[in-house]
Motif scaffolding. Structure first.
Motif, PDB file in Angstrom:
ATOM      1  N   GLU A  17      29.374 -36.888 -18.990  1.00  0.00           N
ATOM      2  CA  GLU A  17      28.545 -37.115 -17.806  1.00  0.00           C
ATOM      3  C   GLU A  17      27.404 -36.103 -17.803  1.00  0.00           C
ATOM      4  O   GLU A  17      27.634 -34.904 -17.968  1.00  0.00           O
ATOM      5  N   CYS A  55      35.161 -54.890 -16.912  1.00  0.00           N
ATOM      6  CA  CYS A  55      34.525 -53.577 -16.830  1.00  0.00           C
ATOM      7  C   CYS A  55      33.701 -53.475 -15.540  1.00  0.00           C
ATOM      8  O   CYS A  55      32.880 -54.348 -15.261  1.00  0.00           O
ATOM      9  N   SER A 113      31.346 -51.364 -14.806  1.00  0.00           N
ATOM     10  CA  SER A 113      30.073 -50.663 -14.961  1.00  0.00           C
ATOM     11  C   SER A 113      29.033 -51.470 -15.727  1.00  0.00           C
ATOM     12  O   SER A 113      29.354 -52.127 -16.706  1.00  0.00           O
ATOM     13  N   HIS A 138      25.996 -51.336 -18.418  1.00  0.00           N
ATOM     14  CA  HIS A 138      25.711 -50.450 -19.547  1.00  0.00           C
ATOM     15  C   HIS A 138      24.365 -50.811 -20.159  1.00  0.00           C
ATOM     16  O   HIS A 138      24.019 -51.985 -20.249  1.00  0.00           O
ATOM     17  N   ALA A 172      27.803 -55.221 -14.883  1.00  0.00           N
ATOM     18  CA  ALA A 172      29.222 -55.053 -14.556  1.00  0.00           C
ATOM     19  C   ALA A 172      29.892 -56.423 -14.560  1.00  0.00           C
ATOM     20  O   ALA A 172      29.254 -57.445 -14.309  1.00  0.00           O
ATOM     21  N   GLY A 230      25.395 -45.450 -18.588  1.00  0.00           N
ATOM     22  CA  GLY A 230      25.541 -46.161 -17.323  1.00  0.00           C
ATOM     23  C   GLY A 230      25.689 -45.179 -16.181  1.00  0.00           C
ATOM     24  O   GLY A 230      25.840 -43.976 -16.395  1.00  0.00           O
ATOM     25  N   PRO A 231      25.671 -45.681 -14.962  1.00  0.00           N
ATOM     26  CA  PRO A 231      25.828 -44.809 -13.799  1.00  0.00           C
ATOM     27  C   PRO A 231      27.217 -44.162 -13.775  1.00  0.00           C
ATOM     28  O   PRO A 231      28.214 -44.798 -14.115  1.00  0.00           O
ATOM     29  N   SER A 277      29.496 -43.189 -11.494  1.00  0.00           N
ATOM     30  CA  SER A 277      30.648 -43.642 -10.715  1.00  0.00           C
ATOM     31  C   SER A 277      31.418 -44.790 -11.379  1.00  0.00           C
ATOM     32  O   SER A 277      32.620 -44.667 -11.616  1.00  0.00           O
ATOM     33  N   PRO A 278      30.779 -45.919 -11.731  1.00  0.00           N
ATOM     34  CA  PRO A 278      31.560 -46.980 -12.372  1.00  0.00           C
ATOM     35  C   PRO A 278      31.983 -46.643 -13.803  1.00  0.00           C
ATOM     36  O   PRO A 278      33.046 -47.083 -14.255  1.00  0.00           O
ATOM     37  N   MET A 279      31.191 -45.839 -14.500  1.00  0.00           N
ATOM     38  CA  MET A 279      31.604 -45.421 -15.852  1.00  0.00           C
ATOM     39  C   MET A 279      32.843 -44.548 -15.741  1.00  0.00           C
ATOM     40  O   MET A 279      33.766 -44.650 -16.548  1.00  0.00           O
ATOM     41  N   ARG A 280      32.896 -43.695 -14.726  1.00  0.00           N
ATOM     42  CA  ARG A 280      34.061 -42.832 -14.514  1.00  0.00           C
ATOM     43  C   ARG A 280      35.285 -43.662 -14.129  1.00  0.00           C
ATOM     44  O   ARG A 280      36.407 -43.335 -14.513  1.00  0.00           O
ATOM     45  N   ASP A 281      35.072 -44.752 -13.371  1.00  0.00           N
ATOM     46  CA  ASP A 281      36.198 -45.627 -13.027  1.00  0.00           C
ATOM     47  C   ASP A 281      36.887 -46.132 -14.293  1.00  0.00           C
ATOM     48  O   ASP A 281      38.116 -46.102 -14.405  1.00  0.00           O
TER      49      ASP A 281
END
Length: 120
Positions: free
Chosen positions: A23, A52, A54, A56, A87, A103-104, A106-110
């Protein structure tokens, strides 16, 4: 800040499959090396819609990836092509692939947290 791919933290290492995740500010970067026959479906199970979460933006560095979007549209990205995947997708790779995506956070971390729970 510059980071060598080899110095990015390993996200998943399972046989010939390896992903690295970092990140930086509001964005996350993933470098992935997936072997022939990879199906992302099983690792996406349990996420919203089993897909997914997120978007990308990235580039396929080697091999190819076949994507299925939530609306059923299918596309294949091959080495040397840049892409945007919204997404709600899932993917397979018949021949294996190496790709780098952004990617952003928050959703990449999810996805990152979900994959870490599955692969330990």
């Amino acid at each position: 800040m510059a980071t060598r791919i080899a110095d990015m933290p390993v996200e998943v290492a399972q046989g010939d499959l390896e992903t690295r995740y970092l990140e930086l500010g509001d964005m996350a970067i993933r470098h992935a090396r997936v072997p022939a026959g990879t199906d992302f479906g099983p690792v996406l199970q349990g996420l919203p819609g089993d897909r997914c979460p997120s978007p990308h933006w990235g580039i396929v560095l080697d091999g190819s990836i076949r994507l299925e979007h939530a609306d059923g549209t299918i596309e294949t990205a091959v080495a040397g092509e840049v892409y945007h995947w919204p997404a709600g997708h899932t993917a397979t790779s018949v021949d294996g692939a190496v790709f780098l995506e952004v990617g952003p956070v928050s959703p990449m971390r999810d996805f990152h947290d979900h994959a870490r729970r599955i692969f330990g």
